[in-house]
Design a protein around this motif. Structure first.
Motif, mmCIF file in Angstrom:
data_model
loop_
_atom_site.group_PDB
_atom_site.id
_atom_site.type_symbol
_atom_site.label_atom_id
_atom_site.label_comp_id
_atom_site.label_asym_id
_atom_site.label_seq_id
_atom_site.Cartn_x
_atom_site.Cartn_y
_atom_site.Cartn_z
ATOM 1 N N LEU A 382 0.824 -1.204 0.000
ATOM 2 C CA LEU A 382 0.000 0.000 0.000
ATOM 3 C C LEU A 382 0.861 1.258 0.000
ATOM 4 C CD1 LEU A 382 -2.771 -1.130 2.520
ATOM 5 C CD2 LEU A 382 -3.031 -0.815 0.050
ATOM 6 N N ALA A 383 1.969 1.222 0.716
ATOM 7 C CA ALA A 383 2.872 2.373 0.729
ATOM 8 C C ALA A 383 3.471 2.619 -0.640
ATOM 9 C CB ALA A 383 3.975 2.161 1.764
ATOM 10 N N ALA A 384 3.757 1.544 -1.362
ATOM 11 C CA ALA A 384 4.304 1.698 -2.715
ATOM 12 C C ALA A 384 3.285 2.368 -3.636
ATOM 13 C CB ALA A 384 4.707 0.335 -3.267
ATOM 14 N N ARG A 385 2.010 2.160 -3.378
ATOM 15 C CA ARG A 385 0.963 2.753 -4.221
ATOM 16 C C ARG A 385 0.618 4.178 -3.795
ATOM 17 N NH1 ARG A 385 -1.563 5.268 -6.847
ATOM 18 N NH2 ARG A 385 -3.229 4.819 -8.365
ATOM 19 N N PHE A 386 0.487 4.409 -2.487
ATOM 20 C CA PHE A 386 -0.017 5.693 -2.012
ATOM 21 C C PHE A 386 1.063 6.607 -1.426
ATOM 22 C CE2 PHE A 386 -3.733 2.800 -1.591
ATOM 23 C CZ PHE A 386 -4.567 3.438 -2.504
ATOM 24 N N GLY A 387 2.223 6.053 -1.108
ATOM 25 C CA GLY A 387 3.301 6.869 -0.576
ATOM 26 C C GLY A 387 3.655 6.498 0.858
ATOM 27 N N SER A 388 4.932 6.646 1.186
ATOM 28 C CA SER A 388 5.409 6.250 2.512
ATOM 29 C C SER A 388 4.840 7.116 3.626
ATOM 30 C CB SER A 388 6.942 6.316 2.546
ATOM 31 O OG SER A 388 7.509 5.426 1.610
ATOM 32 N N ASN A 389 4.511 8.367 3.323
ATOM 33 C CA ASN A 389 3.996 9.283 4.345
ATOM 34 C C ASN A 389 2.512 9.569 4.167
ATOM 35 O OD1 ASN A 389 6.576 9.649 5.577
ATOM 36 N ND2 ASN A 389 7.136 11.018 3.900
ATOM 37 N N PHE A 390 1.822 8.621 3.587
ATOM 38 C CA PHE A 390 0.393 8.755 3.335
ATOM 39 C C PHE A 390 -0.379 8.605 4.647
ATOM 40 C CE2 PHE A 390 -3.719 6.813 2.248
ATOM 41 C CZ PHE A 390 -4.194 7.689 1.269
ATOM 42 N N SER A 391 -1.219 9.596 4.968
ATOM 43 C CA SER A 391 -2.026 9.547 6.185
ATOM 44 C C SER A 391 -3.404 8.961 5.862
ATOM 45 C CB SER A 391 -2.191 10.941 6.778
ATOM 46 O OG SER A 391 -0.934 11.474 7.155
ATOM 47 N N PHE A 392 -3.914 8.146 6.751
ATOM 48 C CA PHE A 392 -5.214 7.512 6.519
ATOM 49 C C PHE A 392 -5.831 7.107 7.846
ATOM 50 C CE2 PHE A 392 -2.044 4.245 6.668
ATOM 51 C CZ PHE A 392 -2.633 3.181 7.325
ATOM 52 N N THR A 393 -7.106 6.806 7.792
ATOM 53 C CA THR A 393 -7.841 6.343 8.971
ATOM 54 C C THR A 393 -8.489 5.008 8.659
ATOM 55 O OG1 THR A 393 -8.293 8.595 9.731
ATOM 56 C CG2 THR A 393 -9.724 6.856 10.575
ATOM 57 N N ASP A 394 -8.267 4.040 9.521
ATOM 58 C CA ASP A 394 -8.858 2.712 9.384
ATOM 59 C C ASP A 394 -10.200 2.712 10.114
ATOM 60 O OD1 ASP A 394 -9.504 0.050 9.327
ATOM 61 O OD2 ASP A 394 -7.752 -0.649 10.428
ATOM 62 N N ASN A 395 -11.285 2.523 9.359
ATOM 63 C CA ASN A 395 -12.638 2.580 9.918
ATOM 64 C C ASN A 395 -13.272 1.212 10.159
ATOM 65 O OD1 ASN A 395 -12.742 5.479 9.654
ATOM 66 N ND2 ASN A 395 -13.053 5.188 7.459
ATOM 67 N N GLN A 396 -12.491 0.163 10.079
ATOM 68 C CA GLN A 396 -13.081 -1.175 9.990
ATOM 69 C C GLN A 396 -13.808 -1.649 11.247
ATOM 70 O OE1 GLN A 396 -13.067 -2.062 6.941
ATOM 71 N NE2 GLN A 396 -11.720 -0.333 6.563
ATOM 72 N N LYS A 397 -13.484 -1.104 12.405
ATOM 73 C CA LYS A 397 -14.044 -1.653 13.645
ATOM 74 C C LYS A 397 -15.028 -0.720 14.340
ATOM 75 C CE LYS A 397 -11.609 -5.524 13.809
ATOM 76 N NZ LYS A 397 -10.725 -5.786 14.946
ATOM 77 N N SER A 408 -0.232 8.111 10.424
ATOM 78 C CA SER A 408 0.486 9.066 9.582
ATOM 79 C C SER A 408 1.273 8.376 8.480
ATOM 80 C CB SER A 408 1.439 9.910 10.441
ATOM 81 O OG SER A 408 2.391 9.077 11.097
ATOM 82 N N SER A 409 1.356 7.046 8.543
ATOM 83 C CA SER A 409 2.073 6.278 7.539
ATOM 84 C C SER A 409 1.690 4.812 7.664
ATOM 85 C CB SER A 409 3.592 6.421 7.709
ATOM 86 O OG SER A 409 4.012 5.798 8.920
ATOM 87 N N PHE A 410 1.981 4.041 6.621
ATOM 88 C CA PHE A 410 1.740 2.606 6.695
ATOM 89 C C PHE A 410 2.725 1.929 7.641
ATOM 90 C CE2 PHE A 410 -0.208 3.768 2.621
ATOM 91 C CZ PHE A 410 -1.472 3.243 2.823
ATOM 92 N N SER A 411 3.906 2.482 7.776
ATOM 93 C CA SER A 411 4.869 1.914 8.732
ATOM 94 C C SER A 411 4.328 1.991 10.147
ATOM 95 C CB SER A 411 6.207 2.656 8.631
ATOM 96 O OG SER A 411 6.834 2.414 7.399
ATOM 97 N N GLN A 412 3.651 3.079 10.467
ATOM 98 C CA GLN A 412 3.063 3.204 11.796
ATOM 99 C C GLN A 412 1.991 2.145 12.010
ATOM 100 O OE1 GLN A 412 0.735 6.760 12.546
ATOM 101 N NE2 GLN A 412 1.240 6.754 14.727
ATOM 102 N N MET A 413 1.191 1.894 10.981
ATOM 103 C CA MET A 413 0.180 0.838 11.085
ATOM 104 C C MET A 413 0.838 -0.523 11.276
ATOM 105 S SD MET A 413 -2.543 -0.555 8.217
ATOM 106 C CE MET A 413 -1.217 -1.376 7.305
ATOM 107 N N ILE A 414 1.885 -0.808 10.496
ATOM 108 C CA ILE A 414 2.581 -2.087 10.602
ATOM 109 C C ILE A 414 3.114 -2.283 12.016
ATOM 110 C CG2 ILE A 414 4.611 -3.385 9.836
ATOM 111 C CD1 ILE A 414 4.203 -1.972 7.078
ATOM 112 N N ASP A 415 3.742 -1.254 12.549
ATOM 113 C CA ASP A 415 4.315 -1.350 13.893
ATOM 114 C C ASP A 415 3.229 -1.573 14.940
ATOM 115 O OD1 ASP A 415 6.862 -0.991 12.899
ATOM 116 O OD2 ASP A 415 6.948 1.149 13.350
ATOM 117 N N GLU A 416 2.097 -0.877 14.804
ATOM 118 C CA GLU A 416 1.039 -1.018 15.794
ATOM 119 C C GLU A 416 0.408 -2.412 15.744
ATOM 120 O OE1 GLU A 416 -1.895 2.156 16.824
ATOM 121 O OE2 GLU A 416 -3.351 0.697 16.040
ATOM 122 N N ALA A 417 0.093 -2.892 14.539
ATOM 123 C CA ALA A 417 -0.498 -4.226 14.424
ATOM 124 C C ALA A 417 0.459 -5.290 14.937
ATOM 125 C CB ALA A 417 -0.884 -4.505 12.972
ATOM 126 N N SER A 418 1.752 -5.097 14.702
ATOM 127 C CA SER A 418 2.746 -6.083 15.136
ATOM 128 C C SER A 418 2.881 -6.114 16.652
ATOM 129 C CB SER A 418 4.089 -5.764 14.482
ATOM 130 O OG SER A 418 3.994 -5.822 13.073
#
Length: 451
Positions: A382-397, A408-418
């Protein structure tokens, strides 16, 4: 207007089945099934072509939740072949983009559309997704199979007004031809019947200090012990993913292993409210759309939020799906190569026999973390498509009572889920760190393909 009305009819039918919410502000509000109730994905522009594939992912995630045997790796496999099928079915409308046939592991040349003939690529993709989902979820209940048939019909009607009956028939036939070819290829990967045999009785785990043991009373057998032997979708060798062993097992209080387990033990006793929320938010355990489902749901949200074209969306769905599938294979390869003891077993034997983790321990070895592997694979794509510093909100829950989580980034999401699995008490930190690393190296192979 005709397209909008027919899509609205589709939404009404799916609402009756508990898949889609309602019409709002002249847009289609899609939703995805999760642990309890529906999980909002995003608002789709009325009549947008991407409404069709997103509607199929909505339904596929309902099937993952409700069809027996669709554990996380099995779900990831279904998501992957669905995405590849979509991408190849709409390829003719992607301005000369190359086929994945000949690029993916064991996949040969795929059927090509007839030269000089007209096709409706949305209809082709619709029929292809309908057929591949029926094939992949062969044990789904009759009610859900009926929803597949209904959704295919309604989506087709929504786009039928723009072309002749001959074009419709040709497009439907081509989509089904692609789906049949992809399914035939998928059937030889080693995972075809995984949903029927998550807990094979012929597997006996190794016994000894440091080895995984079943976590009674819920689980008495190992889940998918042979999954790591499946054929990955992207060709990669041992050198493409470093072989990183866990720390040497030890009960010495000065050892790295003991300290890692003690960190999990103490964290379980000192969780902050935010850490507890993080652990619960990313749990996606039994009866949900699973961690891979959570990530493809997020992909669907971003596809619609960012108004990607049908071709762009098809590429991204295929890439994320491949990443999820192959990350699951690589992770399970590690799990049953090292058969590492879970924190709960180690802590009970060496620290505190009464300790209980926040999250129930799954029925397979600890190293590496599936959550870290799945999220790292999807997040880097997803970062390769939207950018490393792409900000987003996950609304799934949100329907489950969680506040949307913003990153603020997909890396932040990866770290949090991990780290959520460490907070949950079911993984050591190095399970997550290695899972993130190995999956990231895998995504580099996926992104290097010619799209």
């Amino acid at each position: 207007m005709k397209t909008y009305c027919l899509l609205a009819r589709t939404v009404a039918l799916l609402f009756a089945a508990g898949i889609v919410a309602c019409k709002k502000n002249d847009a289609l509000v899609q939703s995805i099934p999760g642990t309890s109730g529906q999980l909002a994905v995003s608002t789709l522009p009325a009549g947008g072509e991407i409404a069709v594939p997103v509607s199929w992912y909505n339904l596929e995630l309902k099937l993952i939740k409700e069809t027996p045997g669709f554990s996380p790796p099995v779900a990831a496999r279904a998501i992957a072949y669905t995405g590849i099928t979509l991408r190849e079915a709409v390829l003719g409308g992607m301005n000369g983009a190359p086929s994945l046939g000949g690029q993916l592991n064991g996949l040969g040349r795929l059927p090509a559309p007839e030269r000089g003939k007209k096709y409706n690529w949305v209809i082709a993709g619709n029929s292809a997704m309908a057929q591949i989902i029926k094939s992949l979820f062969a044990n789904a209940g009759s009610g859900n199979i009926g929803l597949v048939t209904q959704l295919e019909s309604d989506n087709q009607q929504a786009y039928a007004g723009s072309c002749s009956p001959e074009v419709i028939s040709r497009s439907v036939s081509y989509g089904r031809l692609i789906a049949s070819a992809i399914y035939q290829w998928s059937a030889s990967d080693g995972g075809k019947d995984g949903y029927l045999n998550n807990f094979p009785t012929d597997y006996t785990p190794p016994v000894g200090p440091g080895y995984w043991v079943p976590t009674a009373p819920l689980f008495q057998r190992a889940m998918l012990p042979y999954w790591g032997k499946n054929r990955p979708i992207v060709k990669f060798s041992a050198s493409d993913s470093a072989n990183i062993p866990p720390p040497a097992f030890s009960t010495d209080t000065a050892s790295a292993f003991y300290k890692a387990a003690y960190f999990v033990y103490r964290k379980g006793q000192t969780l902050t409210p935010e850490e507890t929320i993080i652990a619960q938010y990313w749990a996606d355990g039994g009866g949900t759309f699973t961690p891979p489902g959570h990530l493809i749901a997020l992909t669907a949200q971003l596809v619609t939020d960012q108004q990607l074209s049908l071709g762009q969306a098809a590429n991204l769905f295929a890439q994320v799906g491949i990443g999820l599938n192959d990350a699951g294979i690589l992770c399970w390869k590690y799990k049953y190569k090292y058969n590492l003891v879970r924190p709960i077993s180690y802590i009970h034997s060496n620290m505190d026999s009464s300790w209980t983790p926040l999250i129930a321990t799954p029925p397979f070895p600890s190293y590496t973390s599936g959550h870290a592997s799945f999220t790292s694979a999807a997040g880097h794509i997803l970062a390769a498509r939207f950018g490393s510093n792409f900000s987003f909100t996950d609304n799934q829950k949100v329907p489950e009572g969680f506040t949307p989580r913003s990153f603020s980034s997909f890396s932040q999401m990866i770290d949090e889920a991990s780290i959520s699995r460490v907070y949950g008490g079911i993984h050591y930190e190095y399970d997550s760190e290695t899972g993130k690393l190995t999956a990231r190296s895998l995504t580099q192979k996926i992104l290097s393909l010619n799209y």
